[in-house]
Motif scaffolding. Structure first.
Motif, PDB file in Angstrom:
ATOM      1  N   GLU A   5      44.187  42.321  30.775  1.00  0.00           N
ATOM      2  CA  GLU A   5      42.772  42.367  30.411  1.00  0.00           C
ATOM      3  C   GLU A   5      42.518  42.518  29.073  1.00  0.00           C
ATOM      4  OE1 GLU A   5      39.323  45.676  31.542  1.00  0.00           O
ATOM      5  OE2 GLU A   5      40.723  44.973  33.351  1.00  0.00           O
ATOM      6  N   ALA A   6      43.553  43.059  28.323  1.00  0.00           N
ATOM      7  CA  ALA A   6      43.436  43.420  26.623  1.00  0.00           C
ATOM      8  C   ALA A   6      43.694  41.832  26.268  1.00  0.00           C
ATOM      9  CB  ALA A   6      44.441  44.132  26.255  1.00  0.00           C
ATOM     10  N   MET A   7      44.631  40.920  26.763  1.00  0.00           N
ATOM     11  CA  MET A   7      44.831  39.862  26.126  1.00  0.00           C
ATOM     12  C   MET A   7      43.551  38.811  26.693  1.00  0.00           C
ATOM     13  SD  MET A   7      47.767  39.766  24.724  1.00  0.00           S
ATOM     14  CE  MET A   7      47.576  41.222  24.345  1.00  0.00           C
ATOM     15  N   LEU A  36      42.019  37.541  37.401  1.00  0.00           N
ATOM     16  CA  LEU A  36      42.162  36.109  37.538  1.00  0.00           C
ATOM     17  C   LEU A  36      41.199  35.157  37.345  1.00  0.00           C
ATOM     18  CD1 LEU A  36      44.765  36.682  40.651  1.00  0.00           C
ATOM     19  CD2 LEU A  36      45.308  35.799  38.171  1.00  0.00           C
ATOM     20  N   ASP A  37      40.097  35.608  37.898  1.00  0.00           N
ATOM     21  CA  ASP A  37      38.626  34.849  37.783  1.00  0.00           C
ATOM     22  C   ASP A  37      38.272  34.393  36.294  1.00  0.00           C
ATOM     23  OD1 ASP A  37      38.728  34.806  40.513  1.00  0.00           O
ATOM     24  OD2 ASP A  37      36.951  36.444  40.705  1.00  0.00           O
ATOM     25  N   LYS A  38      38.838  35.329  35.297  1.00  0.00           N
ATOM     26  CA  LYS A  38      38.566  35.130  34.091  1.00  0.00           C
ATOM     27  C   LYS A  38      39.252  34.248  33.272  1.00  0.00           C
ATOM     28  CE  LYS A  38      36.588  39.746  33.491  1.00  0.00           C
ATOM     29  NZ  LYS A  38      36.673  41.196  32.871  1.00  0.00           N
ATOM     30  N   VAL A  39      40.357  33.376  33.630  1.00  0.00           N
ATOM     31  CA  VAL A  39      41.228  32.748  33.196  1.00  0.00           C
ATOM     32  C   VAL A  39      41.617  31.634  34.051  1.00  0.00           C
ATOM     33  CG1 VAL A  39      42.296  34.479  31.312  1.00  0.00           C
ATOM     34  CG2 VAL A  39      43.282  34.314  33.785  1.00  0.00           C
ATOM     35  N   ASP A  40      41.961  30.632  33.221  1.00  0.00           N
ATOM     36  CA  ASP A  40      42.381  29.495  34.032  1.00  0.00           C
ATOM     37  C   ASP A  40      43.991  29.349  33.905  1.00  0.00           C
ATOM     38  OD1 ASP A  40      43.034  27.040  35.354  1.00  0.00           O
ATOM     39  OD2 ASP A  40      41.830  25.854  33.650  1.00  0.00           O
ATOM     40  N   CYS A  41      44.795  29.873  34.740  1.00  0.00           N
ATOM     41  CA  CYS A  41      46.227  29.920  34.679  1.00  0.00           C
ATOM     42  C   CYS A  41      46.781  28.709  35.598  1.00  0.00           C
ATOM     43  CB  CYS A  41      46.956  31.448  35.072  1.00  0.00           C
ATOM     44  SG  CYS A  41      46.247  32.759  34.148  1.00  0.00           S
ATOM     45  N   ASN A  42      47.819  28.035  34.799  1.00  0.00           N
ATOM     46  CA  ASN A  42      48.574  27.008  35.588  1.00  0.00           C
ATOM     47  C   ASN A  42      49.439  27.625  36.668  1.00  0.00           C
ATOM     48  OD1 ASN A  42      47.318  25.152  33.988  1.00  0.00           O
ATOM     49  ND2 ASN A  42      48.934  25.181  32.359  1.00  0.00           N
ATOM     50  N   TYR A  63      42.412  43.044  39.810  1.00  0.00           N
ATOM     51  CA  TYR A  63      43.500  42.028  39.676  1.00  0.00           C
ATOM     52  C   TYR A  63      42.395  40.781  39.829  1.00  0.00           C
ATOM     53  CZ  TYR A  63      47.363  38.615  40.752  1.00  0.00           C
ATOM     54  OH  TYR A  63      48.190  37.908  40.736  1.00  0.00           O
ATOM     55  N   GLN A  64      41.699  40.487  41.025  1.00  0.00           N
ATOM     56  CA  GLN A  64      41.061  39.258  41.327  1.00  0.00           C
ATOM     57  C   GLN A  64      39.877  38.992  40.018  1.00  0.00           C
ATOM     58  OE1 GLN A  64      41.907  37.111  43.840  1.00  0.00           O
ATOM     59  NE2 GLN A  64      40.554  35.810  42.448  1.00  0.00           N
ATOM     60  N   ARG A  65      39.414  40.151  39.585  1.00  0.00           N
ATOM     61  CA  ARG A  65      38.323  39.893  38.628  1.00  0.00           C
ATOM     62  C   ARG A  65      38.843  39.253  37.181  1.00  0.00           C
ATOM     63  NH1 ARG A  65      36.273  44.961  40.352  1.00  0.00           N
ATOM     64  NH2 ARG A  65      37.310  45.893  38.354  1.00  0.00           N
ATOM     65  N   PRO A 125      52.968  43.401  44.689  1.00  0.00           N
ATOM     66  CA  PRO A 125      52.309  42.669  45.616  1.00  0.00           C
ATOM     67  C   PRO A 125      51.323  43.764  46.525  1.00  0.00           C
ATOM     68  CG  PRO A 125      54.521  42.530  46.274  1.00  0.00           C
ATOM     69  CD  PRO A 125      54.363  43.322  44.925  1.00  0.00           C
ATOM     70  N   ALA A 126      51.909  44.894  46.778  1.00  0.00           N
ATOM     71  CA  ALA A 126      51.035  45.644  47.533  1.00  0.00           C
ATOM     72  C   ALA A 126      49.816  46.137  46.848  1.00  0.00           C
ATOM     73  CB  ALA A 126      51.972  46.930  48.077  1.00  0.00           C
ATOM     74  N   LEU A 127      50.027  46.206  45.649  1.00  0.00           N
ATOM     75  CA  LEU A 127      48.780  46.958  44.835  1.00  0.00           C
ATOM     76  C   LEU A 127      47.756  45.620  44.401  1.00  0.00           C
ATOM     77  CD1 LEU A 127      50.701  49.423  42.191  1.00  0.00           C
ATOM     78  CD2 LEU A 127      49.065  49.876  44.134  1.00  0.00           C
ATOM     79  N   ALA A 128      48.349  44.580  44.277  1.00  0.00           N
ATOM     80  CA  ALA A 128      47.576  43.373  43.977  1.00  0.00           C
ATOM     81  C   ALA A 128      46.657  43.172  45.221  1.00  0.00           C
ATOM     82  CB  ALA A 128      48.428  42.136  43.743  1.00  0.00           C
ATOM     83  N   SER A 129      47.126  43.671  46.479  1.00  0.00           N
ATOM     84  CA  SER A 129      46.160  43.353  47.717  1.00  0.00           C
ATOM     85  C   SER A 129      45.534  44.678  48.245  1.00  0.00           C
ATOM     86  CB  SER A 129      46.978  42.582  48.528  1.00  0.00           C
ATOM     87  OG  SER A 129      48.030  43.443  48.992  1.00  0.00           O
ATOM     88  N   GLY A 130      45.703  45.678  47.462  1.00  0.00           N
ATOM     89  CA  GLY A 130      45.357  47.032  47.732  1.00  0.00           C
ATOM     90  C   GLY A 130      44.639  47.703  46.872  1.00  0.00           C
ATOM     91  N   ARG A 131      45.189  48.808  46.218  1.00  0.00           N
ATOM     92  CA  ARG A 131      44.116  49.728  45.178  1.00  0.00           C
ATOM     93  C   ARG A 131      43.936  48.813  43.872  1.00  0.00           C
ATOM     94  NH1 ARG A 131      45.532  52.674  40.787  1.00  0.00           N
ATOM     95  NH2 ARG A 131      47.813  52.479  41.009  1.00  0.00           N
ATOM     96  N   LEU A 132      44.467  48.097  43.373  1.00  0.00           N
ATOM     97  CA  LEU A 132      44.019  47.332  42.300  1.00  0.00           C
ATOM     98  C   LEU A 132      43.725  45.802  42.565  1.00  0.00           C
ATOM     99  CD1 LEU A 132      46.898  48.739  39.939  1.00  0.00           C
ATOM    100  CD2 LEU A 132      44.624  49.479  39.938  1.00  0.00           C
TER     101      LEU A 132
END
Length: 293
Positions: free
Chosen positions: A249-251, A287-293, A283-285, A272-279
């Protein structure tokens, strides 16, 4: 994740960050019924203790220069706190002069009374208080650079816990300052905590929250080294995943898409568990802010 070669644009941005830190160094070094906020902590320390082995991942390799910036920023923070306390003492002397009948100029050079407040104040970051000048500075201008009476009173309303765990009290007080929106004061308090108690089980919370106090204050450049350090200190520590996600997020805030994508990709791989759970939502927000290959 394999490291890809960094573009010249990435190198230029990083060099620009380092030059800004050096410029800031030259500026800074010119020659209890308060509300209770539940701490950001639950549970007890893990039986295995704190893992202090550094990580050698793609993120730490790509962002290695941030470690040097961290040391510079820590020195700036220390000097800023000293400057802020000096400004606060000068402000109190000026107020005493204005309110005491018959007070002369000689009284301004005397010692501060024992009742001078010592609460953490907001840093000015300008360094103008120590600039030599042959022209006297009006008292009103000096007072304006210090914290207002309203802010001091509000900070004093934040109660500091008093338990048999001094480290816990210091962290909890920093959390309360941050949660109340007093970000500069929280930065000073949490910096003191992590430097004084680096091996305490709450140190991982303190480093992560210190990064957030800078990030929430619009200072992503100062926040990034603390997030990186907390993640690198121990990937299994309680707030290491949070710090890696906040590093991305800082980057993003620094418009460094390449490093933001690396941090986010590593977060997804390592947690992966946190990426689909608590955080997951955060995490998705991101990802939506950047265009990663």
């Amino acid at each position: 994740m394999p490291l890809s070669a960094q573009s010249s644009g990435d190198e230029a941005r990083l060099r620009k960050l380092e030059s800004e830190v050096r410029a800031l160094q030259r500026t800074v070094f010119p020659g209890g019924d308060g509300r209770y906020f539940e701490p950001q902590i639950t549970g007890t320390p893990s039986a295995g203790g704190v893992n202090t082995s550094p990580s050698t991942t793609a993120v730490t390799d790509i962002l290695i220069r941030l470690d040097a910036m961290e040391a510079q920023i820590a020195a700036l923070t220390s000097q800023t706190e000293e400057n802020s306390n000096a400004i606060l003492q000068l402000t109190n002397r000026l107020v005493a002069l204005e309110t005491t009948p018959g007070a002369g100029v000689a009284g301004a050079g005397g010692a501060v009374s024992a009742g001078t407040p010592t609460d953490i104040s907001s840093p000015t970051g300008t360094g103008t208080a120590t600039t030599a000048s042959s022209t006297p500075v009006p008292a009103t201008s000096t007072v304006a650079t210090g914290p207002t009476a309203e802010r001091l009173a509000a900070v004093q309303q934040i109660a500091k816990p008093q338990t048999d765990d001094a480290a816990d009290d210091e962290y909890s007080y920093g959390y309360r300052l941050w949660n109340a929106g007093f970000y500069p004061e929280a930065q000073q308090q949490l910096t003191m905590f992590v430097e004084k108690y680096p091996t305490h089980w709450r140190a991982t919370y303190g480093r992560n929250l210190l990064g957030r106090a800078y990030l929430d204050d619009g200072k992503a450049q100062e926040a990034a080294p603390w997030f990186l350090k907390n993640y690198s200190t121990g990937k299994t520590d309680a707030r290491a995943p949070d710090s890696l996600l906040y590093l991305g997020e800082a980057m993003i805030a620094l418009n460094d898409t390449s490093r933001a994508c690396i941090a986010l990709a590593e977060f997804g791989d390592e947690y992966p568990a946190l990426a689909s759970g608590r955080l997951g939502d955060q995490y998705q927000r991101n990802l939506d802010k950047v265009d990663c290959n």
